[in-house]
Design a protein around this motif. Sequence first.
Motif, short mmCIF file in Angstrom:
data_model
loop_
_atom_site.label_atom_id
_atom_site.label_comp_id
_atom_site.label_asym_id
_atom_site.label_seq_id
_atom_site.Cartn_x
_atom_site.Cartn_y
_atom_site.Cartn_z
N LEU A 38 -4.59 -30.42 -7.82
CA LEU A 38 -5.22 -31.49 -7.04
C LEU A 38 -5.99 -30.92 -5.86
CD1 LEU A 38 -5.48 -34.60 -6.63
CD2 LEU A 38 -3.49 -34.44 -5.13
N GLN A 39 -5.39 -29.94 -5.19
CA GLN A 39 -6.04 -29.33 -4.04
C GLN A 39 -7.34 -28.63 -4.43
OE1 GLN A 39 -2.82 -26.85 -2.68
NE2 GLN A 39 -2.05 -28.38 -1.24
N ASN A 40 -7.41 -28.21 -5.68
CA ASN A 40 -8.61 -27.53 -6.18
C ASN A 40 -9.53 -28.47 -6.96
OD1 ASN A 40 -8.25 -24.77 -5.20
ND2 ASN A 40 -6.47 -24.73 -6.53
N ASP A 41 -9.41 -29.78 -6.64
CA ASP A 41 -10.35 -30.80 -7.14
C ASP A 41 -10.17 -31.21 -8.60
OD1 ASP A 41 -11.60 -31.09 -4.67
OD2 ASP A 41 -12.97 -29.44 -5.05
N ALA A 42 -9.00 -30.95 -9.19
CA ALA A 42 -8.74 -31.49 -10.53
C ALA A 42 -8.54 -32.99 -10.42
CB ALA A 42 -7.49 -30.83 -11.13
N ASP A 43 -8.95 -33.74 -11.43
CA ASP A 43 -8.78 -35.20 -11.37
C ASP A 43 -7.39 -35.60 -11.87
OD1 ASP A 43 -9.14 -36.34 -14.43
OD2 ASP A 43 -10.25 -34.49 -14.09
N LEU A 44 -6.93 -36.74 -11.38
CA LEU A 44 -5.57 -37.19 -11.69
C LEU A 44 -5.33 -37.40 -13.18
CD1 LEU A 44 -4.54 -39.76 -8.92
CD2 LEU A 44 -3.45 -37.60 -9.47
N ARG A 45 -6.34 -37.90 -13.88
CA ARG A 45 -6.17 -38.16 -15.31
C ARG A 45 -5.88 -36.86 -16.06
NH1 ARG A 45 -4.10 -40.64 -19.46
NH2 ARG A 45 -5.41 -40.67 -21.31
N SER A 46 -6.58 -35.78 -15.72
CA SER A 46 -6.35 -34.49 -16.37
C SER A 46 -4.94 -33.97 -16.05
CB SER A 46 -7.39 -33.47 -15.91
OG SER A 46 -8.68 -33.86 -16.31
N ILE A 47 -4.53 -34.12 -14.80
CA ILE A 47 -3.19 -33.69 -14.39
C ILE A 47 -2.13 -34.49 -15.14
CG2 ILE A 47 -1.57 -33.50 -12.46
CD1 ILE A 47 -4.00 -33.06 -10.63
N GLN A 48 -2.37 -35.79 -15.28
CA GLN A 48 -1.44 -36.66 -16.02
C GLN A 48 -1.25 -36.17 -17.45
OE1 GLN A 48 -2.92 -40.58 -16.79
NE2 GLN A 48 -1.09 -41.25 -17.86
N LEU A 49 -2.34 -35.84 -18.12
CA LEU A 49 -2.27 -35.38 -19.51
C LEU A 49 -1.52 -34.06 -19.61
CD1 LEU A 49 -5.91 -36.22 -20.69
CD2 LEU A 49 -3.80 -37.39 -21.37
N MET A 50 -1.76 -33.15 -18.67
CA MET A 50 -1.10 -31.85 -18.72
C MET A 50 0.40 -31.95 -18.42
SD MET A 50 -3.91 -29.13 -17.25
CE MET A 50 -4.70 -30.14 -16.01
N LEU A 51 0.77 -32.85 -17.51
CA LEU A 51 2.18 -33.02 -17.16
C LEU A 51 2.93 -33.86 -18.19
CD1 LEU A 51 2.01 -33.68 -13.30
CD2 LEU A 51 2.71 -31.58 -14.46
N GLY A 52 2.19 -34.64 -18.99
CA GLY A 52 2.85 -35.50 -19.97
C GLY A 52 3.44 -36.75 -19.37
N HIS A 53 2.86 -37.21 -18.24
CA HIS A 53 3.32 -38.46 -17.64
C HIS A 53 2.82 -39.65 -18.45
CE1 HIS A 53 3.76 -36.54 -13.38
NE2 HIS A 53 4.82 -36.38 -14.11
N GLU A 54 3.73 -40.56 -18.77
CA GLU A 54 3.34 -41.74 -19.54
C GLU A 54 2.45 -42.65 -18.72
OE1 GLU A 54 5.68 -45.25 -21.95
OE2 GLU A 54 6.46 -43.21 -22.02
N SER A 55 2.76 -42.77 -17.43
CA SER A 55 1.98 -43.62 -16.54
C SER A 55 1.32 -42.79 -15.45
CB SER A 55 2.88 -44.68 -15.89
OG SER A 55 2.19 -45.36 -14.86
N ILE A 56 0.09 -43.14 -15.12
CA ILE A 56 -0.62 -42.39 -14.08
C ILE A 56 -0.03 -42.65 -12.71
CG2 ILE A 56 -2.42 -44.08 -13.49
CD1 ILE A 56 -4.37 -41.54 -13.67
N THR A 57 0.74 -43.74 -12.56
CA THR A 57 1.38 -44.02 -11.27
C THR A 57 2.39 -42.93 -10.93
OG1 THR A 57 3.04 -45.42 -12.35
CG2 THR A 57 1.10 -46.52 -11.43
#
Length: 298
Positions: A255-274
């Motif tokens: 996030l600090q390096n400007d990655a978007d939340l949706r990409s982080i969500q997919l990589m972490l495997g979070h079901e919800s973006i919240t």
Amino acid sequence: MTWKQALKDYQLYLKIERGLSSNSINNYALDVNKLMRYLENNSISVSPLNITTEAIQQFIYETAKELNTRSQSRLISGLRSFFSYLIFEDYIKINPLELIESPKIGRKLPDTLSEEEIDAIISAIDLSKPEGERNRAMLETLYGCGLRVSELINLKISDLFFEEGFIKVTGKGDKQRFVPIVDVTQKYINIYRKEIRNHMNIQAGFEDTLFLNRRGKQLTRAMVFTIIKQLVKKIGLEKNVSPHTFRHSFATHLLQNDADLRSIQLMLGHESITTTEIYVHLDRSHLTEVVEKYHPRK
């Protein structure tokens, strides 16, 4: 219907219908077991189909003396889910926890490590020992791919797609996702495989398991925790660091390096973006920089 039968059916429902992991199912069952023990210890003869709100309130009141606010909230949530299942199966009409409110809790922000602290922890690994190369590869994978500890210990050699630059991760509820893996992480995994793992006496059934203990079997979650705790103590770091801390740090640094939340969500495997959005709260300075850089009224 007895409590034991209701709990057994509920666990099957969580596994088959909800697709939850064994750890999640055990946590839900633990909440119901606490209520069952309370009823038994207090000689309260009541079935799950006719227990009253008052009885559950008394149980929560007695139990709350030994629990912090977050644990109380978790207990109430677990019991509410159990009785919601009984409603779903038409055993009862009203959830006895419907009018019971969970205590208000603040959102706990996860601990994170700086890049320098992660480097210091990994540098403290004794590479003169055979398990050193394994531990370095494990921690690089935890941080480099943002894995849960259960995902790490269950990682298979057949899950490694290095030519494509991905690994296949099996997460909660046996849901699979592909996560990018950088060259440096690939390098340390290959060193461990070629120099250490290839010379091990691997036990039957673990031939495809990537990270093995000295007996040639799968590592436990507890062992990974212990390895990290010892390294943190070794460098004198005054932080509560667990395997999950590496995962949190992975997301925060992206996030600090400007990655978007949706990409982080997919990589972490979070079901919800919240769930992923909690990382936004970790670094408010990042948000300020985004506004200053992109807002038209800057």
